[in-house]
Scaffold this motif. Structure first.
Motif, short mmCIF file in Angstrom:
data_model
loop_
_atom_site.label_atom_id
_atom_site.label_comp_id
_atom_site.label_asym_id
_atom_site.label_seq_id
_atom_site.Cartn_x
_atom_site.Cartn_y
_atom_site.Cartn_z
N PRO A 1 36.69 30.79 34.97
CA PRO A 1 37.36 29.48 34.90
C PRO A 1 38.24 29.31 33.67
CG PRO A 1 35.06 29.23 35.54
CD PRO A 1 35.24 30.65 35.12
N PHE A 2 37.78 29.83 32.52
CA PHE A 2 38.58 29.72 31.30
C PHE A 2 39.88 30.52 31.42
CE2 PHE A 2 38.91 32.80 27.62
CZ PHE A 2 40.00 32.18 27.04
N ILE A 3 39.77 31.79 31.84
CA ILE A 3 40.98 32.61 31.99
C ILE A 3 41.87 32.03 33.08
CG2 ILE A 3 41.87 34.92 32.44
CD1 ILE A 3 40.27 34.71 29.88
N GLY A 4 41.23 31.50 34.15
CA GLY A 4 41.99 30.87 35.22
C GLY A 4 42.78 29.67 34.74
N LEU A 5 42.14 28.84 33.93
CA LEU A 5 42.83 27.69 33.35
C LEU A 5 44.01 28.13 32.48
CD1 LEU A 5 39.75 25.50 32.42
CD2 LEU A 5 41.67 24.69 33.77
N PHE A 6 43.79 29.19 31.71
CA PHE A 6 44.85 29.66 30.83
C PHE A 6 46.00 30.28 31.63
CE2 PHE A 6 46.80 32.74 27.88
CZ PHE A 6 47.15 31.86 26.86
N ILE A 7 45.68 31.09 32.63
CA ILE A 7 46.73 31.68 33.47
C ILE A 7 47.52 30.57 34.17
CG2 ILE A 7 47.18 33.12 35.51
CD1 ILE A 7 44.77 34.81 34.71
N ALA A 8 46.80 29.54 34.63
CA ALA A 8 47.48 28.41 35.28
C ALA A 8 48.46 27.74 34.31
CB ALA A 8 46.45 27.40 35.77
#
Length: 538
Positions: A334-341
């Protein structure tokens, strides 16, 4: 006050309370806490092994369906909008945030564990064991890992840039399932679980990175790498670096640090490739990628279900490695996903999926293929026994011994240490940025600076405290705790997939309805125009 009006105080305060509720028992009752966490870890990795492997395969198939299906051409923003960041900086930021200094640790020595205790009941140190030793690390850090990372990025980025919701929260993407409860306690619980997972997962990176950097300092200057003062100093330096970077913002801080990191990585790996056994590295890497592709689904689904029956040996290899890794990726997902988003504005969904999987996997292949296979060559050629150092000393000592075999060993060790420190910093400055975003009701441009700075120090507070009270054992315990914390994220990932498909389907129906209405209006307008023209002739 303006500096506080956009804060999501329930999520912010709940996250702090949970953080303290973990720290206090570990300090007050370290032995009892350790026993409970290790027991929970056995339950998670042993009892939920099939679930973890299933969610890994499902994540990969899901993101590929999005990329190559009817939604792949959806642009994150306006239809003609250009990407906010160039491809190099975009790839550098997602890679640096996604892997951290752990890639330097495992990229160098993960093969040793597979070489001595290989999968599929293969004889240790045999030719087949060597083949899988070179391939399995690439598999664990390959397409499934990056699919788990990019999956949350898709619904978050869609919500942010297509739906125009100025909120960077996991809970918001689950709105099709949660409904009115998105802003109530179920939604808050999802956000808090995400934050807790990230805070725990941060200890895994610090638990590996700090002793490794300390071992490098020891090899250069003779300072005791196991000393508390040196390790605390490394933690403080890393914290200051990523605090300054996070405080500076996405474009002036995080992007610049990530670009520097990637260039240092290229220098390090290129040097090893040129002065090392170049032909061996190339051939072994190509063979390893081929073996991984050939046995991909076997590796992704192997769980030793017959172990213990009729004298069949149980190695616990899947639970110790593949299940562990999938749980670890879920914690950070979720953290990496938020950052990629956040950094993917202007890109199509297909670009985000394939770019993340391709650049992420390729970067990891370079680490395992060059750094890892250089260590493997040292071992099997008889030049230097990496296994002896690992078995008799430590993983950190083995890594520094590998780097020390290079020409200009001291200089390369220094570059290795700086690279590791920057990887540590880039993961954490990205994390503090996202945590700050997740604890606000709205992100107006960028999260508040004070909020970013607070989470920069909060991320390091837990491992910092544990290092003070217990040293390496406590950091290993924190690594185990992060895996346990990741178990609830399985449900969240399933919710993300279902919610995103519902959102895309509903928006597609609305779009088609608008297009039909537009065509109908055009048809009526033309009919009226023709009718007036015919009347004019009359």
């Amino acid at each position: 006050m303006k500096k506080f009006r956009l804060m999501d105080w329930p999520t912010f305060i709940a996250s702090i309370i949970i953080l303290l509720s973990v720290i206090v028992p570990l300090i007050a009752f370290p032995k009892a806490s350790e026993a409970i966490i290790l027991r929970l870890n056995d339950v998670v990795t042993g009892g939920l092994g099939a679930v973890y492997l299933g969610i890994g395969v499902a994540a990969l198939l899901f993101v590929l369906y999005i990329a190559f299906g009817k939604y792949g051409q959806v642009t994150l923003g306006e239809a003609d909008e250009k990407p906010e960041f160039g491809t190099f900086s975009w790839a550098a930021m997602l890679f640096s945030a996604g892997i951290g200094s752990s890639i330097l640790y495992w990229g160098a020595i993960e093969w040793v564990y597979y070489y001595q205790a290989p999968p599929f009941h293969i004889a240790p140190e045999s030719e087949e064991a060597i083949n899988y030793a070179a391939a399995y690390g690439i598999f664990h850090w390959g397409p499934i890992a990056w699919a788990i990372y990019v999956l949350p990025a898709l619904p978050i980025a869609y919500s942010l840039y297509v739906k125009k919701n100025p909120i960077l929260k996991i809970s918001l993407t689950c709105e099709p399932i949660l409904g009115k409860y998105t802003t109530r306690w179920p939604g808050k619980l999802i956000d808090v679980l995400f934050i807790f997972g990230l805070l725990g997962g941060a200890g895994t990176t610090l638990g590996l990175g700090t002793p490794m950097i300390a071992a490098g300092v020891e090899s250069l200057f003779g300072i005791d790498g196991g000393g508390l003062v040196l390790r605390l100093s490394i933690l403080i330096i890393a914290t200051v670096i990523f605090a300054i970077s996070s405080y500076s913002g996405l474009k002036r801080g995080i992007r610049v640090l990530s670009d520097m990191n990637l260039w240092l990585t290229f220098i390090l790996l290129a040097f090893i490739f040129v002065v090392g056994p170049t032909i061996f590295i190339m051939e072994t890497t190509v063979s390893s990628v081929g073996l991984m592709m050939k046995d991909f689904f076997r590796m992704a689904t192997w769980l030793e279900p017959f172990g213990g029956f009729k004298g069949i040996e149980t190695t616990d290899f899947p639970q110790s490695w593949t299940v562990f890794y999938w749980a670890w990726w879920l914690v950070y997902g979720p953290f990496i996903g938020l950052f990629i988003a956040r950094i993917s504005k202007g890109r199509r969904l297909k670009e985000v999926v394939l770019g993340t999987i391709l650049y992420g996997t390729l970067g990891c292949v370079l680490f395992f293929g060059i750094l890892g296979n250089f260590g493997l060559w040292l071992e099997i050629s008889g030049t230097f026994s990496v296994t002896d150092v690992l078995n008799n000393q430590s993983g950190e000592a083995a890594i520094m011994a590998i780097i020390g075999q290079l020409p200009f060993g001291k200089l390369m060790t220094l570059i290795f240490i700086i690279t590791a420190l920057l990887y540590l910093a880039t993961t954490f400055d990205s994390g503090s940025y996202i945590l700050a975003s997740s604890t606000q009701t709205k992100v107006d441009g960028e999260p508040y600076r004070w909020n970013r700075l607070f989470w920069a120090f909060a991320l390091s507070f837990l491992p910092f405290t544990l290092l003070l009270i217990g040293g390496d054992d406590s950091l290993s315990l924190l690594q185990t705790a992060s895996i346990v914390a990741g178990a609830p994220l399985i449900i969240i990932f399933i919710m993300l997939m279902v919610s995103f498909l519902r959102t895309l389907g509903e928006d597609r129906i609305k779009l088609e309805a608008r297009r039909s209405a537009h065509k109908e209006r055009e048809r009526k307008t033309l009919s009226i125009t023709y009718a007036k023209r015919d009347n004019w002739w009359e």
